[in-house]
Design an enzyme around this catalytic site. Structure first.
Site, PDB file in Angstrom:
ATOM      1  N   CYS A 179       0.847  -1.194   0.000  1.00  0.00           N
ATOM      2  CA  CYS A 179       0.000   0.000   0.000  1.00  0.00           C
ATOM      3  C   CYS A 179       0.885   1.247   0.000  1.00  0.00           C
ATOM      4  CB  CYS A 179      -0.964  -0.013   1.180  1.00  0.00           C
ATOM      5  SG  CYS A 179      -0.263   0.476   2.764  1.00  0.00           S
ATOM      6  N   LEU A 180       0.392   2.300  -0.608  1.00  0.00           N
ATOM      7  CA  LEU A 180       1.182   3.506  -0.819  1.00  0.00           C
ATOM      8  C   LEU A 180       1.624   4.165   0.483  1.00  0.00           C
ATOM      9  CD1 LEU A 180      -0.843   4.981  -3.820  1.00  0.00           C
ATOM     10  CD2 LEU A 180       1.370   3.812  -3.910  1.00  0.00           C
TER      11      LEU A 180
END
Length: 276
Positions: A179-180
Protein backbone atom coordinates in the site's frame (compact mmCIF):
# COMPACT_ATOMS: atom_id res chain seq x y z
CA UNK A 1 3.19 -29.68 -12.93
CA UNK A 2 6.92 -30.30 -13.05
CA UNK A 3 7.86 -29.36 -9.48
CA UNK A 4 10.64 -30.43 -7.13
CA UNK A 5 9.33 -33.08 -4.67
CA UNK A 6 9.79 -30.74 -1.69
CA UNK A 7 7.77 -28.06 -3.43
CA UNK A 8 5.13 -30.59 -4.46
CA UNK A 9 4.85 -31.57 -0.78
CA UNK A 10 4.29 -27.95 0.24
CA UNK A 11 1.63 -27.56 -2.42
CA UNK A 12 -0.12 -30.64 -1.12
CA UNK A 13 -0.01 -29.24 2.42
CA UNK A 14 -1.56 -26.02 1.14
CA UNK A 15 -4.34 -27.84 -0.69
CA UNK A 16 -5.14 -29.94 2.37
CA UNK A 17 -5.25 -26.83 4.55
CA UNK A 18 -7.75 -25.22 2.19
CA UNK A 19 -9.85 -28.37 1.96
CA UNK A 20 -10.02 -28.53 5.77
CA UNK A 21 -11.40 -24.98 5.89
CA UNK A 22 -14.31 -26.03 3.62
CA UNK A 23 -15.61 -22.53 2.77
CA UNK A 24 -13.47 -19.42 2.83
CA UNK A 25 -13.16 -15.74 2.08
CA UNK A 26 -9.84 -14.51 0.67
CA UNK A 27 -8.62 -10.95 1.12
CA UNK A 28 -7.71 -10.45 -2.53
CA UNK A 29 -5.38 -7.68 -3.72
CA UNK A 30 -4.56 -9.23 -7.08
CA UNK A 31 -0.88 -9.49 -6.20
CA UNK A 32 1.37 -12.51 -6.62
CA UNK A 33 0.47 -14.16 -3.32
CA UNK A 34 -3.28 -13.60 -3.09
CA UNK A 35 -3.75 -14.52 -6.76
CA UNK A 36 -1.91 -17.79 -6.26
CA UNK A 37 -3.92 -18.48 -3.10
CA UNK A 38 -7.20 -17.73 -4.88
CA UNK A 39 -6.27 -19.99 -7.81
CA UNK A 40 -5.46 -22.91 -5.49
CA UNK A 41 -8.61 -22.32 -3.45
CA UNK A 42 -10.71 -22.33 -6.61
CA UNK A 43 -8.98 -25.56 -7.68
CA UNK A 44 -9.74 -27.46 -4.46
CA UNK A 45 -12.88 -25.72 -3.17
CA UNK A 46 -14.67 -24.86 -6.42
CA UNK A 47 -17.52 -22.43 -5.61
CA UNK A 48 -16.85 -22.45 -1.87
CA UNK A 49 -14.48 -19.49 -2.12
CA UNK A 50 -15.28 -15.78 -2.10
CA UNK A 51 -12.72 -13.11 -3.03
CA UNK A 52 -13.02 -9.66 -1.46
CA UNK A 53 -10.95 -6.67 -2.55
CA UNK A 54 -10.79 -3.61 -0.31
CA UNK A 55 -10.57 -0.39 -2.30
CA UNK A 56 -9.10 2.60 -0.47
CA UNK A 57 -7.16 5.82 -0.95
CA UNK A 58 -3.87 3.97 -0.49
CA UNK A 59 -4.62 1.23 -3.04
CA UNK A 60 -4.49 2.47 -6.66
CA UNK A 61 -7.64 2.05 -8.73
CA UNK A 62 -5.67 0.25 -11.45
CA UNK A 63 -4.83 -2.46 -8.87
CA UNK A 64 -8.51 -2.79 -7.99
CA UNK A 65 -9.39 -3.07 -11.69
CA UNK A 66 -6.72 -5.74 -12.14
CA UNK A 67 -8.08 -7.73 -9.20
CA UNK A 68 -11.57 -7.59 -10.70
CA UNK A 69 -10.32 -8.99 -14.01
CA UNK A 70 -8.30 -11.73 -12.34
CA UNK A 71 -11.20 -12.92 -10.21
CA UNK A 72 -13.41 -12.92 -13.29
CA UNK A 73 -10.87 -15.03 -15.19
CA UNK A 74 -11.00 -17.63 -12.39
CA UNK A 75 -14.82 -17.58 -12.38
CA UNK A 76 -14.69 -16.74 -8.67
CA UNK A 77 -17.38 -14.71 -6.94
CA UNK A 78 -15.82 -11.37 -6.13
CA UNK A 79 -16.83 -8.40 -3.99
CA UNK A 80 -15.17 -4.98 -4.07
CA UNK A 81 -15.72 -3.11 -0.82
CA UNK A 82 -14.66 0.38 0.20
CA UNK A 83 -12.65 1.18 3.32
CA UNK A 84 -11.66 4.65 4.49
CA UNK A 85 -8.25 4.36 6.11
CA UNK A 86 -7.70 8.12 6.24
CA UNK A 87 -10.59 8.40 8.70
CA UNK A 88 -8.68 6.21 11.15
CA UNK A 89 -6.60 8.54 13.34
CA UNK A 90 -4.31 5.71 14.42
CA UNK A 91 -3.53 4.97 10.78
CA UNK A 92 -3.05 8.62 9.82
CA UNK A 93 -0.69 9.24 12.75
CA UNK A 94 1.56 6.59 11.19
CA UNK A 95 3.35 5.26 14.25
CA UNK A 96 5.36 2.05 14.07
CA UNK A 97 2.15 0.05 14.58
CA UNK A 98 0.43 1.58 11.54
CA UNK A 99 0.11 -1.82 9.87
CA UNK A 100 -1.57 -3.22 12.98
CA UNK A 101 -4.22 -0.49 12.90
CA UNK A 102 -4.64 -0.89 9.14
CA UNK A 103 -5.09 -4.68 9.32
CA UNK A 104 -7.41 -4.41 12.32
CA UNK A 105 -9.68 -2.02 10.45
CA UNK A 106 -9.56 -4.03 7.23
CA UNK A 107 -10.26 -7.45 8.69
CA UNK A 108 -12.88 -6.21 11.14
CA UNK A 109 -14.69 -4.92 8.04
CA UNK A 110 -14.18 -8.22 6.21
CA UNK A 111 -15.45 -10.15 9.24
CA UNK A 112 -18.72 -8.22 8.97
CA UNK A 113 -19.02 -9.26 5.33
CA UNK A 114 -18.11 -12.85 6.17
CA UNK A 115 -20.86 -12.96 8.77
CA UNK A 116 -23.42 -11.87 6.18
CA UNK A 117 -22.07 -14.51 3.79
CA UNK A 118 -22.10 -17.22 6.49
CA UNK A 119 -18.37 -17.79 6.07
CA UNK A 120 -16.37 -18.63 9.17
CA UNK A 121 -12.82 -18.52 7.78
CA UNK A 122 -11.00 -15.54 6.27
CA UNK A 123 -7.56 -16.00 4.67
CA UNK A 124 -4.87 -13.55 3.65
CA UNK A 125 -1.88 -13.95 1.35
CA UNK A 126 0.99 -13.64 3.84
CA UNK A 127 3.85 -15.94 2.89
CA UNK A 128 6.74 -17.53 4.81
CA UNK A 129 9.20 -14.77 3.88
CA UNK A 130 7.01 -12.22 5.65
CA UNK A 131 8.20 -13.60 8.98
CA UNK A 132 11.64 -12.10 8.31
CA UNK A 133 10.35 -8.50 8.12
CA UNK A 134 8.79 -6.18 10.69
CA UNK A 135 5.09 -7.02 10.40
CA UNK A 136 2.93 -5.61 13.23
CA UNK A 137 -0.09 -6.57 11.14
CA UNK A 138 0.46 -10.19 12.17
CA UNK A 139 -0.76 -9.28 15.64
CA UNK A 140 -4.04 -8.08 14.14
CA UNK A 141 -4.38 -11.29 12.11
CA UNK A 142 -3.82 -13.36 15.25
CA UNK A 143 -6.27 -11.31 17.32
CA UNK A 144 -9.01 -11.68 14.68
CA UNK A 145 -8.26 -15.37 13.88
CA UNK A 146 -7.35 -14.69 10.26
CA UNK A 147 -5.62 -17.62 8.54
CA UNK A 148 -2.50 -17.36 6.35
CA UNK A 149 -2.39 -20.67 4.43
CA UNK A 150 0.71 -19.81 2.36
CA UNK A 151 2.65 -19.07 5.52
CA UNK A 152 1.29 -22.18 7.24
CA UNK A 153 2.48 -24.27 4.28
CA UNK A 154 5.89 -22.53 4.57
CA UNK A 155 5.76 -21.30 0.98
CA UNK A 156 8.24 -18.53 0.16
CA UNK A 157 7.77 -15.76 -2.38
CA UNK A 158 10.16 -17.38 -4.83
CA UNK A 159 8.34 -20.71 -4.53
CA UNK A 160 4.98 -19.03 -5.04
CA UNK A 161 6.27 -17.34 -8.20
CA UNK A 162 7.65 -20.65 -9.46
CA UNK A 163 4.40 -22.57 -8.92
CA UNK A 164 2.39 -19.65 -10.33
CA UNK A 165 4.47 -19.84 -13.49
CA UNK A 166 3.86 -23.59 -13.74
CA UNK A 167 0.13 -22.93 -13.31
CA UNK A 168 0.17 -20.30 -16.04
CA UNK A 169 -0.91 -17.47 -13.72
CA UNK A 170 -0.31 -14.02 -15.27
CA UNK A 171 0.92 -12.65 -11.92
CA UNK A 172 3.89 -15.02 -11.56
CA UNK A 173 6.33 -12.23 -12.41
CA UNK A 174 4.24 -9.25 -11.28
CA UNK A 175 6.33 -6.70 -9.34
CA UNK A 176 5.84 -6.67 -5.58
CA UNK A 177 3.40 -4.04 -4.36
CA UNK A 178 2.53 -2.66 -0.95
CA UNK A 179 0.00 0.00 0.00
CA UNK A 180 1.18 3.51 -0.82
CA UNK A 181 1.30 4.49 2.86
CA UNK A 182 4.36 2.26 3.25
CA UNK A 183 6.37 4.89 1.34
CA UNK A 184 5.92 7.43 4.17
CA UNK A 185 8.32 7.29 7.15
CA UNK A 186 6.91 6.34 10.54
CA UNK A 187 6.04 9.39 12.62
CA UNK A 188 5.06 11.44 9.57
CA UNK A 189 1.33 11.89 9.14
CA UNK A 190 -0.33 10.26 6.15
CA UNK A 191 -2.37 12.59 3.96
CA UNK A 192 -4.23 12.19 0.69
CA UNK A 193 -1.89 14.77 -0.86
CA UNK A 194 1.17 12.65 -0.06
CA UNK A 195 -0.50 9.47 -1.29
CA UNK A 196 -1.41 11.19 -4.57
CA UNK A 197 2.14 12.52 -5.01
CA UNK A 198 3.58 9.03 -4.50
CA UNK A 199 1.12 7.33 -6.85
CA UNK A 200 1.66 9.86 -9.66
CA UNK A 201 5.46 9.80 -9.23
CA UNK A 202 5.59 6.01 -9.41
CA UNK A 203 3.30 5.89 -12.43
CA UNK A 204 5.54 8.39 -14.22
CA UNK A 205 8.62 6.26 -13.57
CA UNK A 206 6.82 3.08 -14.63
CA UNK A 207 6.02 4.78 -17.94
CA UNK A 208 9.77 4.70 -18.59
CA UNK A 209 9.79 0.92 -18.42
CA UNK A 210 10.81 0.51 -14.78
CA UNK A 211 8.71 -2.28 -13.31
CA UNK A 212 9.82 -2.41 -9.65
CA UNK A 213 9.77 1.06 -8.16
CA UNK A 214 9.25 2.82 -4.84
CA UNK A 215 9.13 6.57 -4.33
CA UNK A 216 9.72 7.16 -0.63
CA UNK A 217 8.13 10.40 0.61
CA UNK A 218 10.41 12.40 2.93
CA UNK A 219 8.39 15.63 2.95
CA UNK A 220 10.23 17.83 0.42
CA UNK A 221 12.40 14.92 -0.75
CA UNK A 222 11.43 12.11 -3.11
CA UNK A 223 13.80 9.15 -2.61
CA UNK A 224 13.63 6.81 -5.59
CA UNK A 225 14.30 3.10 -5.10
CA UNK A 226 14.81 0.90 -8.17
CA UNK A 227 16.95 -2.15 -8.83
CA UNK A 228 20.57 -1.21 -9.74
CA UNK A 229 20.00 -2.56 -13.27
CA UNK A 230 17.52 0.30 -13.73
CA UNK A 231 19.90 3.04 -12.52
CA UNK A 232 20.89 3.88 -16.14
CA UNK A 233 17.24 4.69 -16.98
CA UNK A 234 17.09 7.11 -14.06
CA UNK A 235 20.43 8.73 -14.89
CA UNK A 236 19.73 9.03 -18.61
CA UNK A 237 16.40 10.75 -17.89
CA UNK A 238 17.32 12.66 -14.75
CA UNK A 239 16.24 16.05 -16.07
CA UNK A 240 12.80 14.80 -17.10
CA UNK A 241 12.35 12.86 -13.86
CA UNK A 242 13.44 15.79 -11.71
CA UNK A 243 11.10 18.19 -13.51
CA UNK A 244 8.15 15.78 -13.28
CA UNK A 245 8.54 15.03 -9.57
CA UNK A 246 9.24 18.66 -8.71
CA UNK A 247 6.05 19.43 -10.60
CA UNK A 248 4.23 17.13 -8.18
CA UNK A 249 5.44 19.20 -5.23
CA UNK A 250 8.77 17.65 -4.26
CA UNK A 251 11.65 20.11 -3.86
CA UNK A 252 14.43 17.55 -4.15
CA UNK A 253 14.64 14.27 -6.09
CA UNK A 254 17.20 11.63 -5.07
CA UNK A 255 18.21 8.12 -6.15
CA UNK A 256 18.89 5.64 -3.33
CA UNK A 257 22.19 3.95 -4.23
CA UNK A 258 21.29 0.89 -2.16
CA UNK A 259 18.57 0.17 -4.70
CA UNK A 260 15.10 -1.22 -4.18
CA UNK A 261 14.65 -3.22 -0.99
CA UNK A 262 11.40 -4.64 0.35
CA UNK A 263 10.47 -2.99 3.64
CA UNK A 264 13.29 -0.44 3.53
CA UNK A 265 11.27 1.85 5.80
CA UNK A 266 11.54 -0.86 8.48
CA UNK A 267 15.35 -0.93 8.58
CA UNK A 268 15.69 1.27 11.64
CA UNK A 269 13.00 -0.63 13.55
CA UNK A 270 14.49 -4.00 12.63
CA UNK A 271 17.96 -2.81 13.66
CA UNK A 272 16.61 -1.47 16.96
CA UNK A 273 14.86 -4.75 17.73
CA UNK A 274 18.01 -6.69 16.83
CA UNK A 275 20.20 -4.55 19.07
CA UNK A 276 17.81 -4.50 22.02
Amino acid sequence: MNLHPDLQDKLQVLDQLLISMNRIMISFSGGVDSTFLLARAKHVLSDRVLAVTAASETFPQKEVDSAVQLAKSFSVRHIVTQIEELRNANFVNNDTDRCYHCKTGLFTHLLDIAKLEHISTICDGSNYDDLSDYRPGFKALHNLSIRSPLLEAKLTKEEIRLISKEMGLPTWNKPSFACLSSRIPYGTKITLEKITQIEEAEEFLKSMGILQIRVRHHDAIARIEVYPKDFPIILENYHEISDALRGLGFHYVTLDLQGYQTGSMNRRITATNTNS
